[in-house]
Design a protein around this motif. Sequence first.
Motif, PDB file in Angstrom:
ATOM      1  N   GLN A 179       9.444   5.133 -10.573  1.00  0.00           N
ATOM      2  CA  GLN A 179       8.119   4.522 -10.713  1.00  0.00           C
ATOM      3  C   GLN A 179       8.241   3.090 -11.210  1.00  0.00           C
ATOM      4  OE1 GLN A 179       4.964   7.045 -12.562  1.00  0.00           O
ATOM      5  NE2 GLN A 179       6.604   8.571 -12.570  1.00  0.00           N
ATOM      6  N   ALA A 181       4.309   9.923  -9.749  1.00  0.00           N
ATOM      7  CA  ALA A 181       3.673  10.270 -11.024  1.00  0.00           C
ATOM      8  C   ALA A 181       3.225  11.730 -11.016  1.00  0.00           C
ATOM      9  CB  ALA A 181       2.486   9.343 -11.291  1.00  0.00           C
ATOM     10  N   ARG A 182       2.679  12.172  -9.886  1.00  0.00           N
ATOM     11  CA  ARG A 182       2.241  13.560  -9.760  1.00  0.00           C
ATOM     12  C   ARG A 182       3.422  14.519  -9.876  1.00  0.00           C
ATOM     13  NH1 ARG A 182       2.424  17.034  -5.989  1.00  0.00           N
ATOM     14  NH2 ARG A 182       3.102  15.598  -4.372  1.00  0.00           N
ATOM     15  N   ASP A 203       0.828  -1.203   0.000  1.00  0.00           N
ATOM     16  CA  ASP A 203       0.000   0.000   0.000  1.00  0.00           C
ATOM     17  C   ASP A 203       0.867   1.259   0.000  1.00  0.00           C
ATOM     18  OD1 ASP A 203      -2.212  -1.667   0.039  1.00  0.00           O
ATOM     19  OD2 ASP A 203      -2.555  -1.443   2.201  1.00  0.00           O
ATOM     20  N   LYS A 240       4.776  14.698 -13.474  1.00  0.00           N
ATOM     21  CA  LYS A 240       3.971  15.556 -14.349  1.00  0.00           C
ATOM     22  C   LYS A 240       4.274  17.025 -14.108  1.00  0.00           C
ATOM     23  CE  LYS A 240       0.221  12.286 -14.948  1.00  0.00           C
ATOM     24  NZ  LYS A 240      -1.149  11.903 -14.561  1.00  0.00           N
ATOM     25  N   LYS A 267       2.308   1.682  -3.507  1.00  0.00           N
ATOM     26  CA  LYS A 267       1.299   2.174  -4.450  1.00  0.00           C
ATOM     27  C   LYS A 267       1.069   3.668  -4.268  1.00  0.00           C
ATOM     28  CE  LYS A 267      -1.107  -2.224  -4.954  1.00  0.00           C
ATOM     29  NZ  LYS A 267      -2.321  -2.991  -4.623  1.00  0.00           N
ATOM     30  N   ALA A 268       1.011   4.103  -3.017  1.00  0.00           N
ATOM     31  CA  ALA A 268       0.823   5.531  -2.740  1.00  0.00           C
ATOM     32  C   ALA A 268       2.027   6.336  -3.222  1.00  0.00           C
ATOM     33  CB  ALA A 268       0.594   5.751  -1.238  1.00  0.00           C
ATOM     34  N   GLU A 320       6.861  -0.474  -9.708  1.00  0.00           N
ATOM     35  CA  GLU A 320       6.035  -1.405 -10.493  1.00  0.00           C
ATOM     36  C   GLU A 320       6.641  -2.804 -10.492  1.00  0.00           C
ATOM     37  OE1 GLU A 320       5.863   0.393 -14.350  1.00  0.00           O
ATOM     38  OE2 GLU A 320       4.561   2.020 -13.674  1.00  0.00           O
ATOM     39  N   LYS A 343       4.099   5.515  -5.594  1.00  0.00           N
ATOM     40  CA  LYS A 343       4.093   5.513  -7.058  1.00  0.00           C
ATOM     41  C   LYS A 343       3.183   6.618  -7.590  1.00  0.00           C
ATOM     42  CE  LYS A 343       3.081   2.661 -11.016  1.00  0.00           C
ATOM     43  NZ  LYS A 343       1.817   2.139 -11.459  1.00  0.00           N
ATOM     44  N   GLY A 344       2.020   6.789  -6.966  1.00  0.00           N
ATOM     45  CA  GLY A 344       1.118   7.864  -7.372  1.00  0.00           C
ATOM     46  C   GLY A 344       1.717   9.234  -7.130  1.00  0.00           C
ATOM     47  N   GLU A 345       2.389   9.392  -5.998  1.00  0.00           N
ATOM     48  CA  GLU A 345       3.039  10.661  -5.687  1.00  0.00           C
ATOM     49  C   GLU A 345       4.158  10.959  -6.687  1.00  0.00           C
ATOM     50  OE1 GLU A 345       5.375  12.705  -1.947  1.00  0.00           O
ATOM     51  OE2 GLU A 345       3.950  11.084  -1.552  1.00  0.00           O
TER      52      GLU A 345
END
Length: 125
Positions: free
Chosen positions: A49, A20-21, A10, A24, A13-14, A53, A16-18
């Motif tokens: 990232q 990605a943000r 978990d 960008k 996953k969090a 994965e 990885k999202g951060e």
Amino acid sequence: MAQVRQSQKDQLKALKGELARVQKQLQRIHEKTGYEDLEHGVLALQIAQHTIEETLEHTGLGGKIPRKPNPKAYRQAAEWHKTVKALRSQGVRFLKTHPSEDLETAVKALAIAEGSLEEVAEHYE
């Protein structure tokens, strides 16, 4: 190799999202400024990232990808690994007498490539 617990999955996953943000955001700034070092940062975040994965994908395997023996592919990957390892070593030596932030970045990238190519070679061994 230790298995990744659900709480760690978990967290990954969090994260990885951060990443990605942030990637960008950095990409947008790079596009506005054209500053090359920012592009390197975008690539570094993509690598980060990807490592997450890979970890999540292979957690049930103790973090290892099953091997697929292929002598020809193994020889090619081992040759690339040797080349990258030599380049990184030369870069480290060159840095001692010719300080350069860009070369430091390149040496770090070569270290990542060296490790990845070693894994590729192991996959086909």
